[in-house]
Scaffold this active site. Structure first.
Site, PDB file in Angstrom:
ATOM      1  N   GLU A 241     -18.053 127.971 -58.676  1.00  0.00           N
ATOM      2  CA  GLU A 241     -19.196 127.496 -57.869  1.00  0.00           C
ATOM      3  C   GLU A 241     -18.719 126.670 -56.668  1.00  0.00           C
ATOM      4  O   GLU A 241     -19.346 126.713 -55.607  1.00  0.00           O
ATOM      5  CB  GLU A 241     -20.144 126.692 -58.754  1.00  0.00           C
TER       6      GLU A 241
ATOM      7  N   LYS B 131     -31.235 120.241 -55.073  1.00  0.00           N
ATOM      8  CA  LYS B 131     -32.061 121.446 -54.926  1.00  0.00           C
ATOM      9  C   LYS B 131     -33.171 121.258 -53.884  1.00  0.00           C
ATOM     10  O   LYS B 131     -33.467 120.127 -53.479  1.00  0.00           O
ATOM     11  CB  LYS B 131     -32.650 121.817 -56.290  1.00  0.00           C
TER      12      LYS B 131
ATOM     13  N   ASN C 263     -36.066 120.889 -60.698  1.00  0.00           N
ATOM     14  CA  ASN C 263     -35.461 119.767 -61.413  1.00  0.00           C
ATOM     15  C   ASN C 263     -34.357 119.064 -60.633  1.00  0.00           C
ATOM     16  O   ASN C 263     -33.424 118.515 -61.207  1.00  0.00           O
ATOM     17  CB  ASN C 263     -34.987 120.217 -62.800  1.00  0.00           C
TER      18      ASN C 263
ATOM     19  N   HIS D  84     -28.547 120.711 -59.509  1.00  0.00           N
ATOM     20  CA  HIS D  84     -27.717 121.624 -60.309  1.00  0.00           C
ATOM     21  C   HIS D  84     -26.385 120.944 -60.573  1.00  0.00           C
ATOM     22  O   HIS D  84     -25.883 120.211 -59.726  1.00  0.00           O
ATOM     23  CB  HIS D  84     -27.473 122.926 -59.540  1.00  0.00           C
TER      24      HIS D  84
ATOM     25  N   TYR E 293     -26.995 132.564 -59.416  1.00  0.00           N
ATOM     26  CA  TYR E 293     -27.641 132.458 -60.729  1.00  0.00           C
ATOM     27  C   TYR E 293     -27.593 133.791 -61.490  1.00  0.00           C
ATOM     28  O   TYR E 293     -28.447 134.033 -62.348  1.00  0.00           O
ATOM     29  CB  TYR E 293     -29.081 131.990 -60.565  1.00  0.00           C
TER      30      TYR E 293
HETATM   31  P1  GDP Z   1     -29.169 123.661 -66.147  1.00  0.00           P
HETATM   32  O1  GDP Z   1     -27.732 124.029 -66.447  1.00  0.00           O
HETATM   33  O2  GDP Z   1     -29.600 122.380 -66.808  1.00  0.00           O
HETATM   34  O3  GDP Z   1     -29.476 123.663 -64.671  1.00  0.00           O
HETATM   35  O4  GDP Z   1     -30.088 124.783 -66.816  1.00  0.00           O
HETATM   36  P2  GDP Z   1     -29.924 126.389 -66.972  1.00  0.00           P
HETATM   37  O5  GDP Z   1     -28.559 126.842 -66.560  1.00  0.00           O
HETATM   38  O6  GDP Z   1     -30.405 126.742 -68.340  1.00  0.00           O
HETATM   39  O7  GDP Z   1     -31.011 126.964 -65.943  1.00  0.00           O
HETATM   40  C1  GDP Z   1     -30.736 127.038 -64.561  1.00  0.00           C
HETATM   41  C2  GDP Z   1     -31.954 126.577 -63.816  1.00  0.00           C
HETATM   42  O8  GDP Z   1     -33.021 127.486 -64.052  1.00  0.00           O
HETATM   43  C3  GDP Z   1     -32.519 125.217 -64.241  1.00  0.00           C
HETATM   44  O9  GDP Z   1     -31.834 124.123 -63.679  1.00  0.00           O
HETATM   45  C4  GDP Z   1     -33.952 125.322 -63.779  1.00  0.00           C
HETATM   46  O10 GDP Z   1     -34.063 125.115 -62.350  1.00  0.00           O
HETATM   47  C5  GDP Z   1     -34.274 126.781 -64.091  1.00  0.00           C
HETATM   48  N1  GDP Z   1     -34.850 126.941 -65.440  1.00  0.00           N
HETATM   49  C6  GDP Z   1     -34.210 126.809 -66.631  1.00  0.00           C
HETATM   50  N2  GDP Z   1     -35.033 127.047 -67.664  1.00  0.00           N
HETATM   51  C7  GDP Z   1     -36.235 127.358 -67.111  1.00  0.00           C
HETATM   52  C8  GDP Z   1     -37.503 127.724 -67.664  1.00  0.00           C
HETATM   53  O11 GDP Z   1     -37.687 127.793 -68.889  1.00  0.00           O
HETATM   54  N3  GDP Z   1     -38.494 127.985 -66.767  1.00  0.00           N
HETATM   55  C9  GDP Z   1     -38.312 127.908 -65.417  1.00  0.00           C
HETATM   56  N4  GDP Z   1     -39.355 128.183 -64.601  1.00  0.00           N
HETATM   57  N5  GDP Z   1     -37.140 127.573 -64.864  1.00  0.00           N
HETATM   58  C10 GDP Z   1     -36.104 127.300 -65.695  1.00  0.00           C
END
Ligand code: GDP
Length: 141
Positions: free
Chosen positions: A128, A11, A114, A117, A51
């Site tokens: 994807e 990222k 973080n 992805h 997303y």
């Molecule tokens: P992943 O599969 O571990 O990447 O997590 P998710 O699919 O739940 O979320 C997609 C991305 O959205 C994450 O990798 C983070 O960059 C972001 N994200 C997820 N949860 C949060 C949150 O509670 N707050 C914020 N600001 N970003 C989030």
């Protein structure tokens, strides 16, 4: 088990901080082969499409702003049980909750910024991968 492919994205936080090489080395040490990669700057439309599943979440706007804030590096990766293994290697979404030694524990700044992805299912890995690498030459075909 047969080899399979999955999609990672280094990222913009990690790519911009010069951590892409270390992250790729970490993934190669974990048994992944790089099938294809490129450096891209996502448009707002592309980030919103990628997303789309999170469109109703409160952090959607912030996530799209982050993912379009600079270049990122999609990587098509291959190994046995690639989707599950990559999810294990990257760690929990929030680096504060990620297991020691995982990519996010080592390189992520925050729950949003973080570092990486990873596709969360074989079906999404296919969707994807096509998003970034449809028609791309793959020397490890
Ligand atoms: P992943 O599969 O571990 O990447 O997590 P998710 O699919 O739940 O979320 C997609 C991305 O959205 C994450 O990798 C983070 O960059 C972001 N994200 C997820 N949860 C949060 C949150 O509670 N707050 C914020 N600001 N970003 C989030």
């Amino acid at each position: 088990m047969n080899q399979s492919d999955t999609l990672a994205i280094v990222k913009p936080d990690a790519f911009g901080a010069g951590k892409a090489g270390k992250i790729l080395a970490h993934l190669e040490s974990a048994g992944f082969r790089v099938v294809a990669t490129r450096v891209v700057r996502l448009s707002r439309t592309q980030a919103e499409a990628f997303y789309a599943v999170h469109r109703e979440r409160p952090f959607f706007g912030s996530l799209v702003a982050f993912m379009t804030s600079g270049p990122c590096m999609p990587v098509l990766l291959r190994r046995e049980d690639a989707v599950a293994e990559l999810r294990r290697v990257i760690g929990a979404t929030d680096p504060a909750e990620a297991d020691e030694g995982t990519v996010r524990a080592l390189y992520a700044e925050s729950k949003e910024r973080n570092a990486i992805h990873a596709s969360d299912s074989p079906e999404n890995a296919g969707i994807e991968s096509a998003f970034f690498f449809a028609g791309t030459d793959r020397l490890l075909a």
